[in-house]
Design a protein around this motif. Sequence first.
Motif, PDB file in Angstrom:
ATOM      1  N   LEU A  22       0.828  -1.208   0.000  1.00  0.00           N
ATOM      2  CA  LEU A  22       0.000   0.000   0.000  1.00  0.00           C
ATOM      3  C   LEU A  22       0.863   1.259   0.000  1.00  0.00           C
ATOM      4  O   LEU A  22       0.482   2.282  -0.567  1.00  0.00           O
ATOM      5  N   ALA A  23       2.053   1.190   0.613  1.00  0.00           N
ATOM      6  CA  ALA A  23       2.971   2.332   0.586  1.00  0.00           C
ATOM      7  C   ALA A  23       3.428   2.620  -0.843  1.00  0.00           C
ATOM      8  O   ALA A  23       3.579   3.784  -1.239  1.00  0.00           O
ATOM      9  N   THR A  24       3.629   1.577  -1.636  1.00  0.00           N
ATOM     10  CA  THR A  24       3.999   1.743  -3.041  1.00  0.00           C
ATOM     11  C   THR A  24       2.875   2.431  -3.801  1.00  0.00           C
ATOM     12  O   THR A  24       3.116   3.309  -4.631  1.00  0.00           O
ATOM     13  N   VAL A  25       1.636   2.031  -3.526  1.00  0.00           N
ATOM     14  CA  VAL A  25       0.479   2.638  -4.179  1.00  0.00           C
ATOM     15  C   VAL A  25       0.391   4.123  -3.814  1.00  0.00           C
ATOM     16  O   VAL A  25       0.111   4.967  -4.665  1.00  0.00           O
ATOM     17  N   ALA A  26       0.650   4.453  -2.556  1.00  0.00           N
ATOM     18  CA  ALA A  26       0.636   5.852  -2.129  1.00  0.00           C
ATOM     19  C   ALA A  26       1.703   6.651  -2.880  1.00  0.00           C
ATOM     20  O   ALA A  26       1.452   7.782  -3.311  1.00  0.00           O
ATOM     21  N   ALA A  27       2.880   6.068  -3.056  1.00  0.00           N
ATOM     22  CA  ALA A  27       3.953   6.742  -3.792  1.00  0.00           C
ATOM     23  C   ALA A  27       3.564   6.922  -5.260  1.00  0.00           C
ATOM     24  O   ALA A  27       3.834   7.967  -5.861  1.00  0.00           O
ATOM     25  N   LEU A  28       2.926   5.922  -5.842  1.00  0.00           N
ATOM     26  CA  LEU A  28       2.464   6.011  -7.231  1.00  0.00           C
ATOM     27  C   LEU A  28       1.457   7.145  -7.370  1.00  0.00           C
ATOM     28  O   LEU A  28       1.524   7.949  -8.299  1.00  0.00           O
ATOM     29  N   ARG A  29       0.528   7.217  -6.433  1.00  0.00           N
ATOM     30  CA  ARG A  29      -0.481   8.278  -6.477  1.00  0.00           C
ATOM     31  C   ARG A  29       0.163   9.655  -6.328  1.00  0.00           C
ATOM     32  O   ARG A  29      -0.178  10.600  -7.034  1.00  0.00           O
ATOM     33  N   ALA A  30       1.114   9.772  -5.424  1.00  0.00           N
ATOM     34  CA  ALA A  30       1.729  11.078  -5.147  1.00  0.00           C
ATOM     35  C   ALA A  30       2.616  11.573  -6.291  1.00  0.00           C
ATOM     36  O   ALA A  30       2.605  12.757  -6.616  1.00  0.00           O
ATOM     37  N   SER A  31       3.382  10.669  -6.889  1.00  0.00           N
ATOM     38  CA  SER A  31       4.365  11.102  -7.886  1.00  0.00           C
ATOM     39  C   SER A  31       3.974  10.797  -9.328  1.00  0.00           C
ATOM     40  O   SER A  31       4.569  11.344 -10.256  1.00  0.00           O
ATOM     41  N   GLY A  32       3.011   9.908  -9.518  1.00  0.00           N
ATOM     42  CA  GLY A  32       2.635   9.529 -10.881  1.00  0.00           C
ATOM     43  C   GLY A  32       3.529   8.471 -11.483  1.00  0.00           C
ATOM     44  O   GLY A  32       3.370   8.094 -12.642  1.00  0.00           O
ATOM     45  N   THR A  33       4.497   7.988 -10.691  1.00  0.00           N
ATOM     46  CA  THR A  33       5.378   6.919 -11.165  1.00  0.00           C
ATOM     47  C   THR A  33       5.699   5.970 -10.022  1.00  0.00           C
ATOM     48  O   THR A  33       5.652   6.347  -8.857  1.00  0.00           O
ATOM     49  N   LEU A  34       6.032   4.756 -10.402  1.00  0.00           N
ATOM     50  CA  LEU A  34       6.606   3.818  -9.442  1.00  0.00           C
ATOM     51  C   LEU A  34       8.106   4.007  -9.524  1.00  0.00           C
ATOM     52  O   LEU A  34       8.655   4.163 -10.612  1.00  0.00           O
ATOM     53  N   PRO A  35       8.790   3.990  -8.404  1.00  0.00           N
ATOM     54  CA  PRO A  35      10.248   4.052  -8.484  1.00  0.00           C
ATOM     55  C   PRO A  35      10.754   2.834  -9.256  1.00  0.00           C
ATOM     56  O   PRO A  35      10.002   1.903  -9.484  1.00  0.00           O
ATOM     57  N   THR A  36      11.989   2.866  -9.654  1.00  0.00           N
ATOM     58  CA  THR A  36      12.534   1.743 -10.402  1.00  0.00           C
ATOM     59  C   THR A  36      12.148   0.458  -9.688  1.00  0.00           C
ATOM     60  O   THR A  36      12.589   0.201  -8.570  1.00  0.00           O
ATOM     61  N   PRO A  37      11.262  -0.319 -10.305  1.00  0.00           N
ATOM     62  CA  PRO A  37      10.701  -1.464  -9.592  1.00  0.00           C
ATOM     63  C   PRO A  37      11.660  -2.626  -9.411  1.00  0.00           C
ATOM     64  O   PRO A  37      11.461  -3.431  -8.510  1.00  0.00           O
ATOM     65  N   GLY A  38      12.669  -2.743 -10.249  1.00  0.00           N
ATOM     66  CA  GLY A  38      13.569  -3.887 -10.105  1.00  0.00           C
ATOM     67  C   GLY A  38      12.964  -5.146 -10.667  1.00  0.00           C
ATOM     68  O   GLY A  38      12.987  -5.369 -11.858  1.00  0.00           O
TER      69      GLY A  38
END
Length: 175
Positions: A22-38
Amino acid sequence: MSSSWGYAVNGQHVRVYLPATLATVAALRASGTLPTPGYAHAVTPGLREWYVEGDEDELEYVAFTRAAQGALRLLHDDPLTERRRVVVSADVPASQVSSVPEDLGSSATTVGGVVSLAAVAAVHIDGPEAVKVVTAAVEAVLAAARGDEDAQFIVDGAEDFELEWFDASELDRLT
């Protein structure tokens, strides 16, 4: 048009399943991108070769399920986030996706670069009723990876819960 990767749009994009929280989803919502997912999961040539009798939907389900299992490890590593598995389905350029040399049947891939919100096809999240079972699975996931059959039984119990499907436009409702 299909490719050896599985789901592809004109052979240029690959559907990947990214383990998340859910923290990843929050980051996606805030920035419009997922960090380098690996790492992610996809219908790789190795998975296709291993499961030759499987149709495209079955192969996608295997990759999706493995991403949900990967989410358990992310939850283990992040004790502060709510115990709900998350899988982000995204269509990324094929040039960003590489198979990980693994055993035959592996769906493991690496994804280079960022994944934009525009690439997200859907977000899948456990419902609140799964939290207790997912919490137990998170606590058992490392022992299961070491071959503990009792721990594997606990981890497999999380698969009894289907992840809920949300369109990317619904991110504001999810965090």
